[in-house]
Design an enzyme around this catalytic site. Structure first.
Site, PDB file in Angstrom:
ATOM      1  N   LEU A   1     -65.987 -24.064  59.688  1.00  0.00           N
ATOM      2  CA  LEU A   1     -66.369 -23.362  57.912  1.00  0.00           C
ATOM      3  C   LEU A   1     -65.478 -24.601  57.285  1.00  0.00           C
ATOM      4  O   LEU A   1     -64.666 -25.198  57.520  1.00  0.00           O
ATOM      5  CB  LEU A   1     -65.832 -22.192  57.878  1.00  0.00           C
ATOM      6  CG  LEU A   1     -65.927 -21.565  56.307  1.00  0.00           C
ATOM      7  CD1 LEU A   1     -66.086 -19.776  56.353  1.00  0.00           C
ATOM      8  CD2 LEU A   1     -64.664 -21.833  55.714  1.00  0.00           C
TER       9      LEU A   1
ATOM     10  N   SER B   1     -70.332 -29.351  47.561  1.00  0.00           N
ATOM     11  CA  SER B   1     -70.932 -30.965  46.991  1.00  0.00           C
ATOM     12  C   SER B   1     -69.926 -31.952  47.665  1.00  0.00           C
ATOM     13  O   SER B   1     -69.452 -31.913  48.694  1.00  0.00           O
ATOM     14  CB  SER B   1     -70.565 -30.525  45.471  1.00  0.00           C
ATOM     15  OG  SER B   1     -70.931 -31.466  44.942  1.00  0.00           O
TER      16      SER B   1
ATOM     17  N   ASP C   1     -69.182 -22.405  49.554  1.00  0.00           N
ATOM     18  CA  ASP C   1     -68.786 -22.700  48.275  1.00  0.00           C
ATOM     19  C   ASP C   1     -68.815 -21.570  47.048  1.00  0.00           C
ATOM     20  O   ASP C   1     -69.587 -20.260  47.343  1.00  0.00           O
ATOM     21  CB  ASP C   1     -69.564 -23.490  47.911  1.00  0.00           C
ATOM     22  CG  ASP C   1     -69.488 -24.487  46.602  1.00  0.00           C
ATOM     23  OD1 ASP C   1     -69.268 -26.370  47.128  1.00  0.00           O
ATOM     24  OD2 ASP C   1     -69.378 -24.441  45.542  1.00  0.00           O
TER      25      ASP C   1
ATOM     26  N   TYR D   1     -52.956 -31.260  38.866  1.00  0.00           N
ATOM     27  CA  TYR D   1     -54.255 -31.607  40.335  1.00  0.00           C
ATOM     28  C   TYR D   1     -52.808 -32.609  40.975  1.00  0.00           C
ATOM     29  O   TYR D   1     -53.498 -32.177  42.435  1.00  0.00           O
ATOM     30  CB  TYR D   1     -54.614 -32.992  39.414  1.00  0.00           C
ATOM     31  CG  TYR D   1     -55.797 -33.313  40.556  1.00  0.00           C
ATOM     32  CD1 TYR D   1     -56.835 -32.205  40.786  1.00  0.00           C
ATOM     33  CD2 TYR D   1     -55.198 -35.164  41.481  1.00  0.00           C
ATOM     34  CE1 TYR D   1     -57.321 -33.063  42.223  1.00  0.00           C
ATOM     35  CE2 TYR D   1     -56.613 -35.396  42.128  1.00  0.00           C
ATOM     36  CZ  TYR D   1     -57.194 -34.125  42.730  1.00  0.00           C
ATOM     37  OH  TYR D   1     -57.962 -34.887  44.041  1.00  0.00           O
TER      38      TYR D   1
HETATM   39  N1  LIG Z   1     -63.632 -37.221  44.821  1.00  0.00           N
HETATM   40  C1  LIG Z   1     -62.676 -37.804  44.586  1.00  0.00           C
HETATM   41  O1  LIG Z   1     -62.157 -38.322  44.229  1.00  0.00           O
HETATM   42  C2  LIG Z   1     -61.485 -36.566  45.169  1.00  0.00           C
HETATM   43  C3  LIG Z   1     -60.977 -37.771  45.684  1.00  0.00           C
HETATM   44  C4  LIG Z   1     -59.197 -37.220  45.994  1.00  0.00           C
HETATM   45  C5  LIG Z   1     -59.420 -35.763  46.783  1.00  0.00           C
HETATM   46  N2  LIG Z   1     -60.225 -35.791  46.253  1.00  0.00           N
HETATM   47  C6  LIG Z   1     -60.510 -33.673  46.010  1.00  0.00           C
HETATM   48  O2  LIG Z   1     -62.083 -33.447  47.634  1.00  0.00           O
HETATM   49  C7  LIG Z   1     -62.150 -32.222  47.490  1.00  0.00           C
HETATM   50  C8  LIG Z   1     -63.335 -32.407  47.398  1.00  0.00           C
HETATM   51  O3  LIG Z   1     -64.161 -32.555  45.831  1.00  0.00           O
HETATM   52  P1  LIG Z   1     -65.160 -33.701  45.757  1.00  0.00           P
HETATM   53  O4  LIG Z   1     -64.854 -34.718  45.173  1.00  0.00           O
HETATM   54  O5  LIG Z   1     -66.317 -33.112  46.885  1.00  0.00           O
HETATM   55  O6  LIG Z   1     -65.584 -32.653  44.533  1.00  0.00           O
HETATM   56  P2  LIG Z   1     -66.832 -32.087  44.365  1.00  0.00           P
HETATM   57  O7  LIG Z   1     -66.691 -31.644  42.364  1.00  0.00           O
HETATM   58  O8  LIG Z   1     -67.811 -32.778  44.318  1.00  0.00           O
HETATM   59  O9  LIG Z   1     -67.138 -30.450  44.969  1.00  0.00           O
HETATM   60  C9  LIG Z   1     -66.665 -29.715  45.133  1.00  0.00           C
HETATM   61  C10 LIG Z   1     -66.767 -28.524  45.386  1.00  0.00           C
HETATM   62  O10 LIG Z   1     -65.436 -27.438  45.479  1.00  0.00           O
HETATM   63  C11 LIG Z   1     -66.378 -26.197  45.405  1.00  0.00           C
HETATM   64  N3  LIG Z   1     -64.868 -25.698  44.176  1.00  0.00           N
HETATM   65  C12 LIG Z   1     -65.032 -25.568  43.167  1.00  0.00           C
HETATM   66  N4  LIG Z   1     -64.519 -24.282  42.707  1.00  0.00           N
HETATM   67  C13 LIG Z   1     -64.256 -23.529  44.287  1.00  0.00           C
HETATM   68  C14 LIG Z   1     -64.012 -22.229  44.439  1.00  0.00           C
HETATM   69  N5  LIG Z   1     -63.487 -21.473  43.461  1.00  0.00           N
HETATM   70  N6  LIG Z   1     -64.374 -21.339  45.343  1.00  0.00           N
HETATM   71  C15 LIG Z   1     -65.525 -22.338  46.058  1.00  0.00           C
HETATM   72  N7  LIG Z   1     -65.625 -23.690  46.147  1.00  0.00           N
HETATM   73  C16 LIG Z   1     -64.969 -24.334  44.679  1.00  0.00           C
HETATM   74  C17 LIG Z   1     -66.847 -27.424  44.012  1.00  0.00           C
HETATM   75  O11 LIG Z   1     -68.565 -25.718  43.824  1.00  0.00           O
HETATM   76  C18 LIG Z   1     -67.927 -28.159  44.802  1.00  0.00           C
HETATM   77  O12 LIG Z   1     -69.022 -27.667  45.594  1.00  0.00           O
HETATM   78  C19 LIG Z   1     -61.089 -32.013  46.729  1.00  0.00           C
HETATM   79  O13 LIG Z   1     -59.690 -31.114  46.982  1.00  0.00           O
HETATM   80  C20 LIG Z   1     -61.097 -33.010  45.543  1.00  0.00           C
HETATM   81  O14 LIG Z   1     -59.738 -32.754  45.024  1.00  0.00           O
HETATM   82  C21 LIG Z   1     -61.216 -36.107  46.102  1.00  0.00           C
END
Ligand SMILES: NC(=O)c1ccc[n+]([C@@H]2O[C@H](COP(=O)([O-])OP(=O)(O)OC[C@H]3O[C@@H](n4cnc5c(N)ncnc54)[C@H](O)[C@@H]3O)[C@@H](O)[C@H]2O)c1
Length: 262
Positions: A22, A28, A49, A170
């Site tokens: 899961l 995304s 999601d 964050y």
């Molecule tokens: N992209 C970066 O630079 C980066 C860096 C470090 C950590 N992260 C972490 O990686 C993870 C994924 O980030 P990403 O870049 O893929 O972001 P993204 O925005 O592309 O994807 C995030 C996903 O989470 C879903 N989401 C948001 N709120 C939600 C909720 N309440 N319940 C269920 N789903 C929910 C969104 O619909 C989306 O599909 C996050 O935890 C983010 O903090 C990202």
């Protein structure tokens, strides 16, 4: 001496065949890339999601003939999480034994201008969400799993280790994810569930694109590899941490940053 065959390149290694995984935030970015890599490794995916349409779109991108499923889940809401976990179990016939907590939100705002709602939303999704999903996952696996051996990977962030200006909520949420990971790891290891986390740097996803251009350029200059990361580069590490090749890793925080923040 006869040269032995190079099994690293000639033998396919489907490390997760027969496992149900899961992935929250699977609609995304990093979550979607995790779904793709885990499916390639043989897992059957439950793509969870808050955006069900996005989760369903991920299904269309998955390799393999496993019957992957999409479920709506708001990680902030215990009822929604428990309903989605039950739907996953009903549709797959057994609870998931692998979990990736990737759902997350991001806002850049100065500390002094961070209002209560912004603080709370980020803590609710990024930190409380992992608490709720991990609890529901472990309960369903331990109560109903045929083989209750499991693994969890939480997506934290390098900001949870270093902090960063304008990222107080964050960074605090991700620092919480790191210590929540270690605490769950310590408690669940004796129940055959390993818990680890990854700390990505700036990754090229819709969330990564929220970092202003000039800041992205600064990150690239401060990153020894000189570029942003790709979501699949995080997903490959996640797949490793979920599989048996990392069987002695518990409570680890693996940085996937191109060297930023080491
Ligand atoms: N992209 C970066 O630079 C980066 C860096 C470090 C950590 N992260 C972490 O990686 C993870 C994924 O980030 P990403 O870049 O893929 O972001 P993204 O925005 O592309 O994807 C995030 C996903 O989470 C879903 N989401 C948001 N709120 C939600 C909720 N309440 N319940 C269920 N789903 C929910 C969104 O619909 C989306 O599909 C996050 O935890 C983010 O903090 C990202």
């Amino acid at each position: 001496m006869a040269a032995s065959a190079d099994t690293t390149t000639t033998t396919p290694s489907y490390t997760l065949t027969g496992k149900i995984a899961l992935v929250t935030g699977g609609g995304s970015g990093i979550g979607r890339a995790c779904c793709q890599v885990l499916a390639r490794e043989g897992a059957r995916l439950v793509v969870a999601d808050i955006n069900l349409q996005a989760a369903k779109h991920t299904l269309t991108l998955l390799p393999g003939g496993q019957q992957h499923v999409a479920v709506a889940m708001d990680v902030r809401d215990r009822r929604s999480v428990e309903d989605a976990m039950k739907a996953a179990q009903d549709q797959c016939g057994t609870p998931p034994s692998l979990l990736v907590n990737s759902a997350g939100v991001f806002t850049m705002v100065p500390f002094s201008e961070t209002d209560d709602d912004t603080w709370q939303k980020i803590i609710d999704v990024n930190l409380t969400g992992i608490f709720l999903v991990t609890q529901a996952f472990a309960t369903s696996l331990l109560d109903n799993g045929k083989d209750p051996k499991g693994a969890i990977v939480n997506i934290a962030s390098i900001a949870g280790k270093t902090g960063y200006p304008h990222l107080c909520a964050y960074s605090a949420s991700k620092g919480g994810v790191i210590t929540l990971t270690k605490t769950c790891a310590a408690e669940l290891a004796s129940k055959a569930i390993r818990v680890n986390c990854v700390l990505p740097g700036v990754i090229d996803t819709p969330m990564g694109a929220m970092v202003p251009d000039e800041l992205q350029e600064l990150f690239k200059r401060l990153t020894p590899l000189g570029r942003l990361g790709r979501p699949e580069e995080v997903a490959e590490v996640v797949a490793f941490l979920l599989g048996e090749r990392s069987s002695y890793m518990v409570g680890a925080c693996v940085e996937v940053t191109g060297g930023y923040g080491m």
